[in-house]
Design a protein around this motif. Structure first.
Motif, PDB file in Angstrom:
ATOM      1  N   LEU A  13       8.667  -2.521  -8.249  1.00 41.87           N
ATOM      2  CA  LEU A  13       8.481  -1.082  -8.085  1.00 41.87           C
ATOM      3  C   LEU A  13       9.829  -0.360  -7.976  1.00 41.87           C
ATOM      4  N   ARG A  14       9.954   0.692  -8.781  1.00 42.00           N
ATOM      5  CA  ARG A  14      11.166   1.494  -8.740  1.00 42.00           C
ATOM      6  C   ARG A  14      10.759   2.954  -8.592  1.00 42.00           C
ATOM      7  N   VAL A  15      11.317   3.610  -7.595  1.00 36.19           N
ATOM      8  CA  VAL A  15      11.026   5.023  -7.383  1.00 36.19           C
ATOM      9  C   VAL A  15      12.342   5.784  -7.387  1.00 36.19           C
ATOM     10  N   VAL A  16      12.393   6.854  -8.161  1.00 41.02           N
ATOM     11  CA  VAL A  16      13.604   7.669  -8.169  1.00 41.02           C
ATOM     12  C   VAL A  16      13.250   9.080  -7.713  1.00 41.02           C
ATOM     13  N   ILE A  17      14.247   9.729  -7.168  1.00 41.92           N
ATOM     14  CA  ILE A  17      14.073  11.103  -6.715  1.00 41.92           C
ATOM     15  C   ILE A  17      15.023  11.981  -7.508  1.00 41.92           C
ATOM     16  N   GLY A  18      14.492  13.058  -8.059  1.00 40.27           N
ATOM     17  CA  GLY A  18      15.340  14.005  -8.771  1.00 40.27           C
ATOM     18  C   GLY A  18      15.234  13.862 -10.271  1.00 40.27           C
ATOM     19  N   ALA A  19      15.884  14.785 -10.944  1.00 40.73           N
ATOM     20  CA  ALA A  19      15.812  14.835 -12.395  1.00 40.73           C
ATOM     21  C   ALA A  19      16.631  13.708 -13.007  1.00 40.73           C
ATOM     22  N   PRO A  20      16.259  13.286 -14.241  1.00 38.10           N
ATOM     23  CA  PRO A  20      17.068  12.255 -14.907  1.00 38.10           C
ATOM     24  C   PRO A  20      18.523  12.718 -14.992  1.00 38.10           C
ATOM     25  N   PRO A  62       5.765  12.711  -3.043  1.00 37.17           N
ATOM     26  CA  PRO A  62       5.980  14.138  -3.264  1.00 37.17           C
ATOM     27  C   PRO A  62       6.996  14.327  -4.386  1.00 37.17           C
ATOM     28  N   PRO A  63       6.718  15.202  -5.360  1.00 34.10           N
ATOM     29  CA  PRO A  63       7.722  15.463  -6.380  1.00 34.10           C
ATOM     30  C   PRO A  63       8.977  16.008  -5.697  1.00 34.10           C
ATOM     31  N   PRO A  64      10.166  15.756  -6.173  1.00 38.04           N
ATOM     32  CA  PRO A  64      10.521  15.106  -7.424  1.00 38.04           C
ATOM     33  C   PRO A  64      10.587  13.583  -7.361  1.00 38.04           C
ATOM     34  N   ALA A  65      10.007  12.947  -6.341  1.00 35.78           N
ATOM     35  CA  ALA A  65      10.011  11.488  -6.321  1.00 35.78           C
ATOM     36  C   ALA A  65       8.963  10.979  -7.293  1.00 35.78           C
ATOM     37  N   ARG A  66       9.294   9.953  -8.070  1.00 34.85           N
ATOM     38  CA  ARG A  66       8.293   9.416  -8.987  1.00 34.85           C
ATOM     39  C   ARG A  66       8.553   7.941  -9.278  1.00 34.85           C
ATOM     40  N   ILE A  67       7.467   7.282  -9.671  1.00 33.88           N
ATOM     41  CA  ILE A  67       7.564   5.870 -10.010  1.00 33.88           C
ATOM     42  C   ILE A  67       8.065   5.773 -11.442  1.00 33.88           C
ATOM     43  N   THR A  68       9.152   5.048 -11.660  1.00 35.29           N
ATOM     44  CA  THR A  68       9.659   4.934 -13.025  1.00 35.29           C
ATOM     45  C   THR A  68       9.468   3.536 -13.590  1.00 35.29           C
ATOM     46  N   ASP A  69       9.181   2.597 -12.742  1.00 39.83           N
ATOM     47  CA  ASP A  69       9.089   1.219 -13.204  1.00 39.83           C
ATOM     48  C   ASP A  69       8.217   0.420 -12.243  1.00 39.83           C
ATOM     49  N   GLY A  70       7.660  -0.669 -12.734  1.00 41.97           N
ATOM     50  CA  GLY A  70       6.920  -1.565 -11.862  1.00 41.97           C
ATOM     51  C   GLY A  70       5.437  -1.285 -11.847  1.00 41.97           C
ATOM     52  N   ARG A  71       4.703  -2.174 -11.190  1.00 50.61           N
ATOM     53  CA  ARG A  71       3.258  -2.070 -11.150  1.00 50.61           C
ATOM     54  C   ARG A  71       2.752  -2.235  -9.736  1.00 50.61           C
ATOM     55  N   ILE A  72       1.707  -1.494  -9.421  1.00 48.20           N
ATOM     56  CA  ILE A  72       1.008  -1.684  -8.157  1.00 48.20           C
ATOM     57  C   ILE A  72      -0.441  -1.951  -8.510  1.00 48.20           C
ATOM     58  N   VAL A  73      -0.903  -3.169  -8.289  1.00 48.84           N
ATOM     59  CA  VAL A  73      -2.259  -3.522  -8.703  1.00 48.84           C
ATOM     60  C   VAL A  73      -3.104  -3.870  -7.484  1.00 48.84           C
ATOM     61  N   LEU A  74      -4.260  -3.226  -7.423  1.00 46.40           N
ATOM     62  CA  LEU A  74      -5.206  -3.496  -6.352  1.00 46.40           C
ATOM     63  C   LEU A  74      -6.348  -4.321  -6.948  1.00 46.40           C
ATOM     64  N   HIS A  75      -6.555  -5.515  -6.400  1.00 42.79           N
ATOM     65  CA  HIS A  75      -7.688  -6.329  -6.849  1.00 42.79           C
ATOM     66  C   HIS A  75      -8.833  -6.085  -5.889  1.00 42.79           C
ATOM     67  N   SER A  76      -9.575  -5.030  -6.171  1.00 36.59           N
ATOM     68  CA  SER A  76     -10.618  -4.618  -5.251  1.00 36.59           C
ATOM     69  C   SER A  76     -11.886  -5.433  -5.459  1.00 36.59           C
ATOM     70  N   ARG A  77     -12.551  -5.745  -4.363  1.00 38.05           N
ATOM     71  CA  ARG A  77     -13.841  -6.442  -4.476  1.00 38.05           C
ATOM     72  C   ARG A  77     -14.887  -5.523  -5.073  1.00 38.05           C
ATOM     73  N   ALA A  78     -14.855  -4.279  -4.644  1.00 45.57           N
ATOM     74  CA  ALA A  78     -15.893  -3.341  -5.061  1.00 45.57           C
ATOM     75  C   ALA A  78     -15.646  -2.780  -6.459  1.00 45.57           C
ATOM     76  N   GLU A  79     -14.400  -2.551  -6.800  1.00 41.31           N
ATOM     77  CA  GLU A  79     -14.104  -1.814  -8.032  1.00 41.31           C
ATOM     78  C   GLU A  79     -13.365  -2.636  -9.075  1.00 41.31           C
ATOM     79  N   GLY A  80     -13.067  -3.903  -8.775  1.00 39.28           N
ATOM     80  CA  GLY A  80     -12.320  -4.708  -9.724  1.00 39.28           C
ATOM     81  C   GLY A  80     -10.838  -4.393  -9.685  1.00 39.28           C
ATOM     82  N   GLU A  81     -10.160  -4.752 -10.787  1.00 42.05           N
ATOM     83  CA  GLU A  81      -8.714  -4.591 -10.799  1.00 42.05           C
ATOM     84  C   GLU A  81      -8.332  -3.145 -11.137  1.00 42.05           C
TER      85      GLU A  81
END
Lengths: 276, 294
Positions: A13-20, A62-81
């Motif tokens: 996971l990579r999170v950056v804050i601010g404009a490129p 909160p903007p301007p923070a955003r995820i630029t890379d990586g994955r967050i996966v929830l393997h939920s029992r009720a809803e699947g992946e």
């Protein structure tokens, strides 16, 4: 037998804050996973990115923070992946995730509750949003939940406003709100930082008891290694947006490998154990 | 040495009650609230006394009575001035109080709330000198610079405003302000509670150094028992306005005499996973109340 997939996988996971161009990296290649029923403690000082990580999981950055890379996966029992990083901001499934599959306890018991709604209505709202229950049923469940988290005289307290309750009771109400829909993952962001020692012990005990009862996993954010020692199964140490060390609680506490972990541990006042 | 014989501060039967709230919102109308109830203790020169307890126990009210933020309702607080004269902090007149204040200083919990954001560090740290008309011009400036140096801050930073500093640095500024009057007693009200642990450790270390350098006596108000164990000589445990136990630190931690102290200690999460943590303190406190009465 194939081992069960972890409930939550955070990978690179990579999170950056601010404009490129002028952007600052808040999280750098953060990876960890949480197994079902497990408690993972995310430890670090202010500014290390603990809360940022939690907000990324909830997709609440909160903007301007955003995820630029990586994955967050929830393997939920009720809803699947569910790949949380791939969801659009307004995706319907995100509403089911927030407060339903994953819920959060915030640090400040005063600011996490709305001052203009009664405590009971706020807990009931969580049920009404996520479960198809009529008002009377929802109210019954709310009262039962308030009783369960140790709010005495719940029928009267249902109609109280947050300012009429003590800090400990407010935090109990927030726990009721977070757990009433039986989430699969509970994120607790410094849940006891604003509370007395004696209240802290009770609140941590309460979270533990609930975890056993509904079998949820807990992501506990804290800076207190004392809490970590008694509540967490595993620990990830965050420093300047990076996981510098992770492992079983006992190993991290008794045999820390990274110099930063050692420094943090030795700064803990009144530490009675020696390392090595 | 005379110091060892006579205590710096001797508190006897101190009480503070607050009148019932006029609106009667939380408490039933008509009954006053006893925040500090018949508290007695002495503080030897050079000692660090920890005052611990849960919120609402009366720790801060007691500290504020000693600084005469408000007058106590009853009791004495005999304070020995550097010349040897003894004054009763509970009873002295406002004018006399001003001459005593330089000797008793306070550091507050929140370094963001206790420093005026519109004053420079020079003005903040030099304000006590200005109030007491002690030093002006370059002399005052020199003393400010010296005080900042003593707490580990660069004197060149004194024309900056508080927002330019981190929490730990701000707390150092607050300490510099307290020290500039060369007090003999420093009341620290949760002075490290809002800091990160590594910063807290640094500030505690600084306080230890300053204590030796300036022969200070500390009254350390806190709810953090780990901090107490690190820096206090003796500990007073407060509950509901009373001191339930007062003993040397090692004794409090190794062999607490009172049930309340034992419950409080059992709630501390030790970083040693083998020291069990008591999650059932709520029930135990309720049982204690049932025995003692409220």
């Amino acid at each position: 037998m194939k081992p069960e997939a972890p409930l939550l996988e955070v990978d690179g996971l990579r999170v950056v804050i601010g404009a490129p161009g002028g952007a600052a990296e808040a999280l750098r290649d953060v990876s960890f996973c949480i197994a079902r029923g497990e408690t993972l403690a995310l430890v670090g000082e202010s500014g290390s990115g603990k809360t940022m990580t939690a907000h990324a999981i909830m997709r609440l950055l909160p903007p301007p923070a955003r995820i630029t890379d990586g994955r967050i996966v929830l393997h939920s029992r009720a809803e699947g992946e569910i790949d949380l990083t791939a969801l659009r901001d307004k995706a319907p499934v995100l509403r089911r995730v927030r407060g339903g599959l994953v819920s959060m306890i915030f640090q400040e018991p005063m600011t996490a509750l709305s001052p203009v709604h009664t405590v009971g209505n706020q807990v009931m709202e969580a049920i009404r949003v996520h479960r198809d229950l009529d008002r009377a049923d929802a109210r019954r469940r709310t009262l039962a939940m308030l009783e369960k988290v140790g709010i005495p005289d719940s029928a009267r307290r249902f109609d109280c406003y947050p300012h009429e309750l003590s800090g400990g009771l407010r935090q109990r109400a927030i726990i009721a709100m977070a757990l009433v829909c039986r989430p699969e993952l509970l994120i607790a962001d410094e849940p006891t930082a604003a509370l007395d020692l004696t209240i802290q012990a009770q609140i941590l005990g309460l979270i533990r008891a609930f975890q056993r009862e509904i079998g949820c996993s807990v992501l506990l954010i804290t800076h207190d290694f004392g809490i970590v020692a008694h509540v967490a199964d595993r620990v990830a140490v965050l420093h300047l947006g990076e996981v510098v060390e992770s492992g079983k609680t006992r190993e991290i506490l008794c045999r820390p490998r990274h110099p930063y972990t050692r420094a943090l541990l030795s700064a803990q006042p009144g530490r009675r154990t020696r390392t090595g | 040495m005379n110091h060892a014989v006579q205590p710096l501060l001797s508190v006897r039967g101190l009480c503070k009650s607050f009148p019932p709230s006029s609106r009667g919102f939380f408490r039933p109308r008509g009954s006053s609230f006893q925040a500090v109830d018949d508290v007695s203790f002495t503080l030897a020169a050079g000692e660090t006394l920890g005052l611990v307890g849960e919120s609402g126990a009366g720790k801060t009210t007691l500290a504020r009575c000693l600084l005469r933020v408000f007058p106590p309702s009853a009791g004495q607080a005999l304070f020995r001035l550097p010349g040897g004269r003894i004054v009763d902090l509970a009873r002295i007149s406002a004018r006399e109080l001003k001459s005593v204040r330089p000797h008793v200083q306070m550091v507050f919990q929140d370094p963001f709330g206790s420093l005026n954001p519109r004053m420079t560090v020079r003005e903040i740290v030099g304000e006590p000198l200005a109030v007491h008309g002690l030093a002006r011009g370059t002399e005052r400036d020199d003393r400010v610079a010296d005080s900042l140096r003593r707490v580990g801050l660069m004197p060149e930073w004194r024309s900056r405003y508080p927002h330019a500093f981190s929490g730990g640095q701000r707390q150092r500024i607050a300490i510099a302000r307290a020290l500039i009057m060369r007090p003999s007693l420093l009341v620290l009200d949760e002075a490290t509670a809002s800091l990160d642990i590594s910063v807290q450790a640094q500030v505690l270390e600084l306080l230890q150094e300053l204590k030796h350098e300036f022969r200070l006596t500390y009254l350390f108000v806190t709810h953090n028992l780990d901090v107490v164990q690190n820096i206090c000589n003796r500990v007073a445990v407060m509950r509901r306005g009373r001191i339930v136990e007062l003993a040397p630190t090692a004794q409090i931690f190794a062999a607490p005499a009172r049930a309340y102290t034992r419950i409080l200690l059992s709630a501390v999460p030790s970083t040693d996973p083998d020291v069990p943590m008591n999650f059932a303190v709520g029930d135990e406190l309720a049982r204690l109340d049932a025995q003692d009465g409220p």
